[in-house]
Design a protein around this motif. Sequence first.
Motif, PDB file in Angstrom:
ATOM      1  N   LEU A 200       1.017  -0.973  -0.287  1.00 28.84           N
ATOM      2  CA  LEU A 200      -0.182  -0.298   0.065  1.00 28.84           C
ATOM      3  C   LEU A 200       0.784   1.174  -0.547  1.00 28.84           C
ATOM      4  O   LEU A 200       1.293   1.140   0.838  1.00 28.84           O
ATOM      5  CB  LEU A 200      -1.103   0.465   1.602  1.00 28.84           C
ATOM      6  N   TYR A 201       0.667   2.104  -0.936  1.00 33.81           N
ATOM      7  CA  TYR A 201       2.050   3.425  -1.865  1.00 33.81           C
ATOM      8  C   TYR A 201       1.614   3.864  -2.107  1.00 33.81           C
ATOM      9  O   TYR A 201       0.469   4.171  -2.948  1.00 33.81           O
ATOM     10  CB  TYR A 201       3.743   2.472  -1.562  1.00 33.81           C
ATOM     11  N   VAL A 202       2.084   5.469  -2.250  1.00 30.95           N
ATOM     12  CA  VAL A 202       1.620   5.896  -3.733  1.00 30.95           C
ATOM     13  C   VAL A 202       3.081   5.858  -4.259  1.00 30.95           C
ATOM     14  O   VAL A 202       4.320   5.958  -3.586  1.00 30.95           O
ATOM     15  CB  VAL A 202       1.619   7.537  -2.875  1.00 30.95           C
ATOM     16  N   LYS A 216      -1.376   2.756  -4.836  1.00 32.87           N
ATOM     17  CA  LYS A 216      -1.394   1.031  -5.341  1.00 32.87           C
ATOM     18  C   LYS A 216      -1.663   0.365  -4.089  1.00 32.87           C
ATOM     19  O   LYS A 216      -1.451   1.182  -3.072  1.00 32.87           O
ATOM     20  CB  LYS A 216      -0.475   0.849  -6.021  1.00 32.87           C
ATOM     21  N   MET A 217      -2.762  -0.307  -4.090  1.00 36.35           N
ATOM     22  CA  MET A 217      -3.567  -1.072  -3.256  1.00 36.35           C
ATOM     23  C   MET A 217      -2.643  -2.274  -3.634  1.00 36.35           C
ATOM     24  O   MET A 217      -3.550  -2.539  -4.317  1.00 36.35           O
ATOM     25  CB  MET A 217      -4.073  -0.178  -2.515  1.00 36.35           C
ATOM     26  N   GLY A 219      -5.062  -4.721  -2.697  1.00 33.57           N
ATOM     27  CA  GLY A 219      -5.891  -5.333  -1.795  1.00 33.57           C
ATOM     28  C   GLY A 219      -6.757  -6.019  -0.963  1.00 33.57           C
ATOM     29  O   GLY A 219      -6.920  -5.992   0.192  1.00 33.57           O
ATOM     30  N   SER A 220      -6.005  -7.454  -1.452  1.00 31.93           N
ATOM     31  CA  SER A 220      -6.782  -8.845  -0.287  1.00 31.93           C
ATOM     32  C   SER A 220      -5.455  -8.560   0.377  1.00 31.93           C
ATOM     33  O   SER A 220      -5.406  -9.621   1.532  1.00 31.93           O
ATOM     34  CB  SER A 220      -6.912  -9.588  -1.393  1.00 31.93           C
ATOM     35  N   GLY A 221      -4.496  -8.255  -0.319  1.00 31.78           N
ATOM     36  CA  GLY A 221      -3.104  -8.653   1.001  1.00 31.78           C
ATOM     37  C   GLY A 221      -3.490  -8.014   1.974  1.00 31.78           C
ATOM     38  O   GLY A 221      -3.104  -8.120   3.336  1.00 31.78           O
ATOM     39  N   VAL A 222      -3.447  -6.545   1.776  1.00 34.78           N
ATOM     40  CA  VAL A 222      -3.822  -5.067   2.571  1.00 34.78           C
ATOM     41  C   VAL A 222      -5.009  -6.096   3.712  1.00 34.78           C
ATOM     42  O   VAL A 222      -5.132  -5.889   5.226  1.00 34.78           O
ATOM     43  CB  VAL A 222      -4.645  -4.004   3.043  1.00 34.78           C
ATOM     44  N   PHE A 223      -6.335  -6.925   3.429  1.00 43.61           N
ATOM     45  CA  PHE A 223      -7.200  -6.678   3.933  1.00 43.61           C
ATOM     46  C   PHE A 223      -6.681  -8.029   4.868  1.00 43.61           C
ATOM     47  O   PHE A 223      -7.082  -7.839   6.270  1.00 43.61           O
ATOM     48  CB  PHE A 223      -7.870  -7.265   2.739  1.00 43.61           C
ATOM     49  N   LYS A 224      -5.775  -9.004   4.592  1.00 40.56           N
ATOM     50  CA  LYS A 224      -5.764 -10.296   5.460  1.00 40.56           C
ATOM     51  C   LYS A 224      -4.963  -9.843   6.707  1.00 40.56           C
ATOM     52  O   LYS A 224      -5.349  -9.799   7.596  1.00 40.56           O
ATOM     53  CB  LYS A 224      -5.222 -11.522   4.945  1.00 40.56           C
ATOM     54  N   HIS A 225      -3.661  -8.945   5.981  1.00 36.21           N
ATOM     55  CA  HIS A 225      -2.902  -7.931   7.918  1.00 36.21           C
ATOM     56  C   HIS A 225      -3.658  -7.026   8.781  1.00 36.21           C
ATOM     57  O   HIS A 225      -3.302  -7.225   9.946  1.00 36.21           O
ATOM     58  CB  HIS A 225      -1.521  -7.524   6.809  1.00 36.21           C
ATOM     59  N   ALA A 226      -5.040  -6.115   8.282  1.00 27.40           N
ATOM     60  CA  ALA A 226      -5.610  -5.563   8.689  1.00 27.40           C
ATOM     61  C   ALA A 226      -6.075  -6.760   9.807  1.00 27.40           C
ATOM     62  O   ALA A 226      -6.103  -6.033  10.921  1.00 27.40           O
ATOM     63  CB  ALA A 226      -6.919  -4.507   7.758  1.00 27.40           C
TER      64      ALA A 226
END
Length: 327
Positions: A200-202, A216-217, A219-226
């Motif tokens: 998750l970055y710009v 840029k993200m 999404g599903s990777g961020v979801f799991k870590h969140a």
Amino acid sequence: MGSTVNKKIRSRIIGVGAALPKKIVTNKDLAQTIDTSDEWIVERTGIKERRIATTNELTSSLGVEASEIAIKNSGLKNSDIEMIVLATATPDNTFPATATAIQKGLGIKNGYAYDIQAVCSGFVFALESADNAIRLEKIKNALVIGSETFSRILDWKDRSTCVLFGDGAGAVVLQSDSSNTNSGILSNHLHSDGEYKDMLYVDGGPSTSSSVGFLKMDGSGVFKHAVKNLSSVVEEALKYNNLKIDDIDLFIPHQANSRILEAVARKVGMDRNKIIMTLDKHANTSAASIPLALYDAVENRKISKGDLILFLAMGGGFTWGSSLIRW
Ligand code: UT7
């Protein structure tokens, strides 16, 4: 790491404020320009609409508006504020710190102002910073703000990211209080792990590019870590304070996705009715989401004196953390 500075002094939230851009953009509005639908966005995220800043609405101007309300509600004068900490990932300019523009907007000449950058976790990082200054007895009154204009860093052709975010600001006034050590901010726990910085970055910024860039993200990777990180900070805060999940009266999480919050609730046994959700009307406003949700809870009289409130956040970096507050 947990922080304990002066056990005789606590920082208490004595005023809350919020500001939103005037323009509302619904899911249906977005579906007119990109290949998406109200059904997909609501089902996958819980978001129904978001506020989008016009060119005259800046991170600083939204921050000033939210701060004025917070200071008014605190009963203080602008000149009583000795420290301004702004959490933002969307500053007005690369420098100076947008917090100094807010300081100017509020007509404050004393004290100091700076920005903190921990993306969606920024508000709890900023709160910890001001809380430490108060408990070290450097200052008595601080203004902590989360203000963002994420619409400026969104690729409006990328449906997988642009539907998720909104603009806005929230602010709190913190005051030193030595009258009751079991009240105010009871703990802060902050974490980061740069291993995941590319999830998750710009893709812009002064040191790497000639442009500001776009978000840029994965999404599903961020979801799991969140889900994992938010659950772990809930457990960490409970353990540190010797509490059980049912002792918490209200959870005010960073608002990214209602499914993330439902998964966290299932994992740690939170009562779903104790979670403040403002995603439907604000979308993900990054560092502004917790103070915006707090303002909503205060305005709707969902908070009573003595309530235990847990702020929890997770964002790019990754960064994540919690603050436990007795109101
Ligand atoms: O503050 C922290 C920052 N961010 C977050 O916490 C976000 C974390 N992630 C998420 O919230 C979710 O992963 C998303 C909402 C971003 C995506 O939900 P998902 O259930 O993980 O969906 P997906 O990425 O697996 O995409 C499913 C499908 C894909 O189509 P195919 O490949 O299955 O045909 C996407 O192309 O949904 C499609 N899709 C869309 N469809 C309609 C992606 N975005 C959209 C959209 N409208 N806006």
